[in-house]
Design a protein around this motif. Sequence first.
Motif, PDB file in Angstrom:
ATOM      1  N   VAL A 405       0.867  -1.179   0.000  1.00 51.82           N
ATOM      2  CA  VAL A 405       0.000   0.000   0.000  1.00 51.82           C
ATOM      3  C   VAL A 405       0.902   1.227   0.000  1.00 51.82           C
ATOM      4  CG1 VAL A 405      -1.629   1.380   1.349  1.00 51.82           C
ATOM      5  CG2 VAL A 405      -1.969  -1.088   1.124  1.00 51.82           C
ATOM      6  N   VAL A 406       0.613   2.175  -0.894  1.00 54.43           N
ATOM      7  CA  VAL A 406       1.401   3.398  -1.015  1.00 54.43           C
ATOM      8  C   VAL A 406       0.545   4.580  -0.560  1.00 54.43           C
ATOM      9  CG1 VAL A 406       2.666   4.923  -2.575  1.00 54.43           C
ATOM     10  CG2 VAL A 406       2.743   2.436  -2.914  1.00 54.43           C
ATOM     11  N   LEU A 407       1.106   5.421   0.293  1.00 58.15           N
ATOM     12  CA  LEU A 407       0.418   6.588   0.841  1.00 58.15           C
ATOM     13  C   LEU A 407       1.207   7.840   0.509  1.00 58.15           C
ATOM     14  CD1 LEU A 407      -1.659   7.993   2.810  1.00 58.15           C
ATOM     15  CD2 LEU A 407      -0.056   7.404   4.662  1.00 58.15           C
ATOM     16  N   LEU A 408       0.524   8.888   0.033  1.00 58.57           N
ATOM     17  CA  LEU A 408       1.116  10.204  -0.201  1.00 58.57           C
ATOM     18  C   LEU A 408       0.554  11.182   0.824  1.00 58.57           C
ATOM     19  CD1 LEU A 408       0.809  10.561  -4.095  1.00 58.57           C
ATOM     20  CD2 LEU A 408       2.742   9.656  -2.799  1.00 58.57           C
ATOM     21  N   ALA A 409       1.441  11.891   1.519  1.00 56.45           N
ATOM     22  CA  ALA A 409       0.973  12.851   2.521  1.00 56.45           C
ATOM     23  C   ALA A 409       2.112  13.748   2.961  1.00 56.45           C
ATOM     24  CB  ALA A 409       0.403  12.120   3.738  1.00 56.45           C
ATOM     25  N   PRO A 410       1.800  14.990   3.379  1.00 52.14           N
ATOM     26  CA  PRO A 410       2.819  15.816   4.025  1.00 52.14           C
ATOM     27  C   PRO A 410       3.082  15.300   5.440  1.00 52.14           C
ATOM     28  CG  PRO A 410       0.971  17.130   3.172  1.00 52.14           C
ATOM     29  CD  PRO A 410       0.540  15.707   3.183  1.00 52.14           C
ATOM     30  N   ASN A 411       4.340  15.225   5.821  1.00 57.96           N
ATOM     31  CA  ASN A 411       4.724  14.864   7.177  1.00 57.96           C
ATOM     32  C   ASN A 411       5.031  16.156   7.934  1.00 57.96           C
ATOM     33  OD1 ASN A 411       5.672  13.649   9.520  1.00 57.96           O
ATOM     34  ND2 ASN A 411       7.704  13.224   8.664  1.00 57.96           N
ATOM     35  N   ILE A 412       4.311  16.391   9.010  1.00 56.84           N
ATOM     36  CA  ILE A 412       4.467  17.639   9.753  1.00 56.84           C
ATOM     37  C   ILE A 412       5.693  17.545  10.653  1.00 56.84           C
ATOM     38  CG2 ILE A 412       3.379  19.266  11.327  1.00 56.84           C
ATOM     39  CD1 ILE A 412       2.025  19.002   8.593  1.00 56.84           C
ATOM     40  N   LEU A 413       6.726  18.287  10.308  1.00 55.57           N
ATOM     41  CA  LEU A 413       7.926  18.361  11.141  1.00 55.57           C
ATOM     42  C   LEU A 413       7.707  19.407  12.238  1.00 55.57           C
ATOM     43  CD1 LEU A 413      10.634  18.273   8.321  1.00 55.57           C
ATOM     44  CD2 LEU A 413       9.540  16.356   9.484  1.00 55.57           C
ATOM     45  N   SER A 414       8.422  19.261  13.331  1.00 58.52           N
ATOM     46  CA  SER A 414       8.216  20.140  14.495  1.00 58.52           C
ATOM     47  C   SER A 414       6.732  20.157  14.858  1.00 58.52           C
ATOM     48  CB  SER A 414       8.706  21.563  14.205  1.00 58.52           C
ATOM     49  OG  SER A 414      10.066  21.568  13.859  1.00 58.52           O
ATOM     50  N   VAL A 415       6.184  18.953  15.050  1.00 54.00           N
ATOM     51  CA  VAL A 415       4.747  18.800  15.235  1.00 54.00           C
ATOM     52  C   VAL A 415       4.248  19.525  16.480  1.00 54.00           C
ATOM     53  CG1 VAL A 415       4.937  16.645  16.546  1.00 54.00           C
ATOM     54  CG2 VAL A 415       2.907  17.079  15.158  1.00 54.00           C
ATOM     55  N   GLU A 416       5.142  19.793  17.435  1.00 56.07           N
ATOM     56  CA  GLU A 416       4.723  20.482  18.653  1.00 56.07           C
ATOM     57  C   GLU A 416       4.225  21.897  18.392  1.00 56.07           C
ATOM     58  OE1 GLU A 416       9.202  21.096  18.239  1.00 56.07           O
ATOM     59  OE2 GLU A 416       7.758  19.470  17.958  1.00 56.07           O
ATOM     60  N   HIS A 417       4.522  22.440  17.207  1.00 52.65           N
ATOM     61  CA  HIS A 417       4.097  23.806  16.889  1.00 52.65           C
ATOM     62  C   HIS A 417       2.769  23.858  16.134  1.00 52.65           C
ATOM     63  CE1 HIS A 417       7.900  25.259  18.310  1.00 52.65           C
ATOM     64  NE2 HIS A 417       8.586  24.687  17.353  1.00 52.65           N
ATOM     65  N   THR A 418       2.154  22.698  15.875  1.00 48.72           N
ATOM     66  CA  THR A 418       0.997  22.642  14.980  1.00 48.72           C
ATOM     67  C   THR A 418      -0.131  23.553  15.441  1.00 48.72           C
ATOM     68  OG1 THR A 418       1.556  20.368  14.386  1.00 48.72           O
ATOM     69  CG2 THR A 418      -0.675  21.123  13.888  1.00 48.72           C
ATOM     70  N   GLU A 420       0.123  25.850  18.174  1.00 49.41           N
ATOM     71  CA  GLU A 420       0.556  27.091  18.800  1.00 49.41           C
ATOM     72  C   GLU A 420       1.260  28.055  17.844  1.00 49.41           C
ATOM     73  OE1 GLU A 420       0.052  28.206  21.930  1.00 49.41           O
ATOM     74  OE2 GLU A 420      -1.261  26.479  22.217  1.00 49.41           O
ATOM     75  N   ARG A 421       2.151  27.555  17.010  1.00 57.73           N
ATOM     76  CA  ARG A 421       2.934  28.407  16.119  1.00 57.73           C
ATOM     77  C   ARG A 421       2.987  27.777  14.725  1.00 57.73           C
ATOM     78  NH1 ARG A 421       6.708  32.016  17.967  1.00 57.73           N
ATOM     79  NH2 ARG A 421       6.922  32.442  15.747  1.00 57.73           N
ATOM     80  N   MET A 422       1.903  27.909  13.993  1.00 54.85           N
ATOM     81  CA  MET A 422       1.852  27.308  12.660  1.00 54.85           C
ATOM     82  C   MET A 422       2.918  27.876  11.733  1.00 54.85           C
ATOM     83  SD  MET A 422      -2.216  26.758  11.884  1.00 54.85           S
ATOM     84  CE  MET A 422      -2.775  28.248  12.691  1.00 54.85           C
ATOM     85  N   ASP A 423       3.391  29.098  12.017  1.00 54.48           N
ATOM     86  CA  ASP A 423       4.419  29.695  11.168  1.00 54.48           C
ATOM     87  C   ASP A 423       5.759  28.973  11.296  1.00 54.48           C
ATOM     88  OD1 ASP A 423       4.128  30.897  13.822  1.00 54.48           O
ATOM     89  OD2 ASP A 423       5.867  32.109  13.287  1.00 54.48           O
ATOM     90  N   LEU A 424       5.922  28.138  12.339  1.00 52.52           N
ATOM     91  CA  LEU A 424       7.158  27.381  12.517  1.00 52.52           C
ATOM     92  C   LEU A 424       7.067  25.955  11.960  1.00 52.52           C
ATOM     93  CD1 LEU A 424       8.140  28.425  16.156  1.00 52.52           C
ATOM     94  CD2 LEU A 424       8.902  29.420  13.990  1.00 52.52           C
ATOM     95  N   VAL A 425       5.907  25.588  11.462  1.00 55.82           N
ATOM     96  CA  VAL A 425       5.696  24.225  10.966  1.00 55.82           C
ATOM     97  C   VAL A 425       6.250  24.090   9.550  1.00 55.82           C
ATOM     98  CG1 VAL A 425       3.914  22.614  10.166  1.00 55.82           C
ATOM     99  CG2 VAL A 425       3.703  23.695  12.405  1.00 55.82           C
ATOM    100  N   HIS A 426       6.919  22.979   9.290  1.00 54.83           N
ATOM    101  CA  HIS A 426       7.359  22.637   7.939  1.00 54.83           C
ATOM    102  C   HIS A 426       6.755  21.286   7.579  1.00 54.83           C
ATOM    103  CE1 HIS A 426      10.163  22.950   4.462  1.00 54.83           C
ATOM    104  NE2 HIS A 426      10.017  21.632   4.467  1.00 54.83           N
ATOM    105  N   ALA A 427       6.037  21.244   6.463  1.00 56.30           N
ATOM    106  CA  ALA A 427       5.395  20.013   6.005  1.00 56.30           C
ATOM    107  C   ALA A 427       6.220  19.421   4.864  1.00 56.30           C
ATOM    108  CB  ALA A 427       3.965  20.297   5.548  1.00 56.30           C
ATOM    109  N   LEU A 428       6.775  18.244   5.094  1.00 60.55           N
ATOM    110  CA  LEU A 428       7.623  17.569   4.119  1.00 60.55           C
ATOM    111  C   LEU A 428       6.798  16.508   3.389  1.00 60.55           C
ATOM    112  CD1 LEU A 428      10.596  17.148   3.048  1.00 60.55           C
ATOM    113  CD2 LEU A 428      10.758  15.329   4.770  1.00 60.55           C
ATOM    114  N   MET A 429       6.585  16.716   2.095  1.00 54.58           N
ATOM    115  CA  MET A 429       5.792  15.761   1.317  1.00 54.58           C
ATOM    116  C   MET A 429       6.530  14.438   1.204  1.00 54.58           C
ATOM    117  SD  MET A 429       2.788  16.187  -0.301  1.00 54.58           S
ATOM    118  CE  MET A 429       2.741  17.838  -1.011  1.00 54.58           C
ATOM    119  N   GLU A 430       5.833  13.336   1.562  1.00 53.44           N
ATOM    120  CA  GLU A 430       6.467  12.025   1.556  1.00 53.44           C
ATOM    121  C   GLU A 430       5.612  10.979   0.842  1.00 53.44           C
ATOM    122  OE1 GLU A 430       8.046  10.292   5.072  1.00 53.44           O
ATOM    123  OE2 GLU A 430       8.660  12.213   5.944  1.00 53.44           O
TER     124      GLU A 430
END
Length: 586
Positions: A405-418, A420-430
Motif C-alpha cells: 500500500v502506497v500513501l502520499l501525505a505531508p509529514n508535519i515536522l516540528s509537530v509540537e508547533h501545529t 501554537e505556532r503554525m508559522d514554525l511548521v514545515h510540512a515535508l511531502m512524503e
Amino acid sequence: MDALSSPFLTGGNLLLSPPISISRPPFSMAITSVFTEETPKTVKKTNADSPSPRRPPPPAMAKGPSTTRLEPSLPARFFNAFDDLINNFINPPVSPSVDPRYVLADNFAPVDELPPTECEVIQGSLASSLNGAYIRNGPNPQYLPRGPYHLFDGDGMLHSLRISNGQAVLCSRYVKTYKYILERDAGHPVFPNVFSGFNGLTASAARGAVAAGRVLTGQYNPANGIGLANTSVAFFGDRLYALGESDLPYSIRLAPNGEIETLGRQDFDGNLFMSMTAHPKFDPDTGETFAFRYGPLPPFLTFFRFDKNGAKQSDVPIFSMNRPSFLHDFAITKKYAVFTEIQIGFNPMLMIMEGRSPVGTDPSTVSRVGLIPRYANDESKMEWFDVPGFNLIHAINAWDEDDAVVLLAPNILSVEHTLERMDLVHALMEEVRIDLKTGIVTRRPLSTRNLDFGVINPSYIGKKNKFVYAGVGDPMPKISGVVKLDVSQEERRDCIVASRIFGPGCYGGEPFFVPRERESSDKTALEEDDGYVVSYVHDENFGESKFIVMDAKSPKLEIIAVVKLPRRVPYGFHGLFVKESDLNML
C-alpha cells in the motif's frame, strides 16, 4: 495592460499587483484594529455590509428560525459579566497565538455576509468545464472575540463562486449551525472557545464553570450540536455538506442565483452519532463515501461508510488504536482504509488536573499507520505498522500496488508547533510504502519545499496517480503559491515540475483541481493533468481578492482566467468544486 487588473509573469511568478518592498514579522504582527470591512462598490449597501464590533444578523431565511433578538436573561447577563472578568483579569489573551489582534490580522480578519453579487472577469474567460460552483469553507467569527481566540475557533462561513456560461457570482454566508443561530438570536457569544479557552488551571476551571452554568440555566443544549462547520465541504449521495469534525454534517444547498442555504444538521436517519470527519473520501468508481469519527474515549476511532445513495452503513469500532490520537484525515485504496496514529493526541486529564490544553504532543509516542479492509465488519483484520516520526494531518492519496500500500501525505515536522505556532511548521511531502508481506515500511521525500493542502484529480482517489498540486507555505498558514509534483519519478530527486508563486504580499489557499470535460467533437483521451487548478488569492497590498484559474498541464501553471471579486475573501481551509449537473441534483 493595467497591472492591477491583470496578472503578469516575471520569472514564473504571478504578480497580482506591482512588486513593492514590504517588511513584516512572521504571523504575530501588531495591528491597530481587528476588523475593518469594505463595502462592494457593485452592491447596494445593506445592514449586512456595515462594519460593527458585533456582527449584524443576516436576512431571515425562508426556512429557518426567527432572527428576533432576545433580551438577555438575568443568568445570561451574570455569566456574560463573569466571562468578561475571566477574559480581562484571569486569562487575558497575552500569547500571540491566541491574541485576536494577531490571529485576525490582515486577511484573516472576518467579513460580513454577502448576498449573490456579480463579479467581473478581468482576464481570459471561464471555460465551460468550470460551469458549477467553487465553494470554500473557513473560520469567520460572528462576534469579535472578547478573550483568547484561536484560528480554529471561528464560525464556519462558505464563500461560493457560482459560474455559468462564463459569468461568475460570489456569495458568502455563514453555515447556520445550532451555535451560530443561538448566539445570533442571543446577541452575544454563548459557547466557549475550545482551542483557546482552556489553558491554565484557573482559567479552565472558570470557563468550565461558565459553560456548565449556561447549560444548567438553559442557555444552550450540547445535545443539539457544539460544532462550527468551518473546515470543509463534501458532496455525496446527491447532497452537499458543510463539515467540521466536532459535530454532525450540515446539509447545504446552492440556489440557481448563487444563494447559499443551510438546510440543517444531518444524522442520516439517526444512524450517525456525535460527529464525523471533515475529510470523507468519495470513490468516483463505486459512488461510495468512506468516513470516520474519533474522540477522547474508547473506541478512539470508529470507521464507517455511506452507500452510493448516501445511506450510512454500520459502524466499525477500532479498539486497537490504544490512545486518543488527533485524527484529522485519512486515505482509502480500492482494498483498504488507511489511518494514522500520530504524536498529537488528547489527554483530558491535562485539562482537569493541570489546566493545560487537552490537545498536545507526546514525543515518546511512535507514530503508526493502520490498514483495515474498507468493507470490514469488524477490526479483526486490521494491521498496524510503526512509522517513527510520521505525523499526518492531511492525506493526499493512497493506492494498492502489488503486495503493498502506497500513501502520499505531508509529514508535519516540528509537530509540537501545529496548534501554537503554525508559522514554525514545515510540512515535508512524503511517499510511504508498506510491504504487506514483510511489514517493512519505506519512505521517500518528494520535495524539500514546505508543502501542504495537496490535491489530485478527483477521479484518481484510491488509485495510483501521477500528479499532485500543493500549496506553498510561506509560512503556514499563508499560501504563497502552488506547485505541481510528478510523483511517478522513482529516483530520489525533487518531484516539483511546475510552479506558480503569487507575488509579494499575495497569498492564496488550498488549490483545487477541476478536470477538463471533453467536447463532443474531441476524440482525444483526457490525461490525468488535463484540467484547471483554481484558488482564491488575496493581495494584501491593495486589499483585493481574486479567483484565479491555472492551466494544470502547462509548465508554469499559466493563468488563463482571473475573476475580480467584489470584496475581500478571508483566508480559509478546504474547498470543493461542484459541477453544474451535480448542483442541479440538489
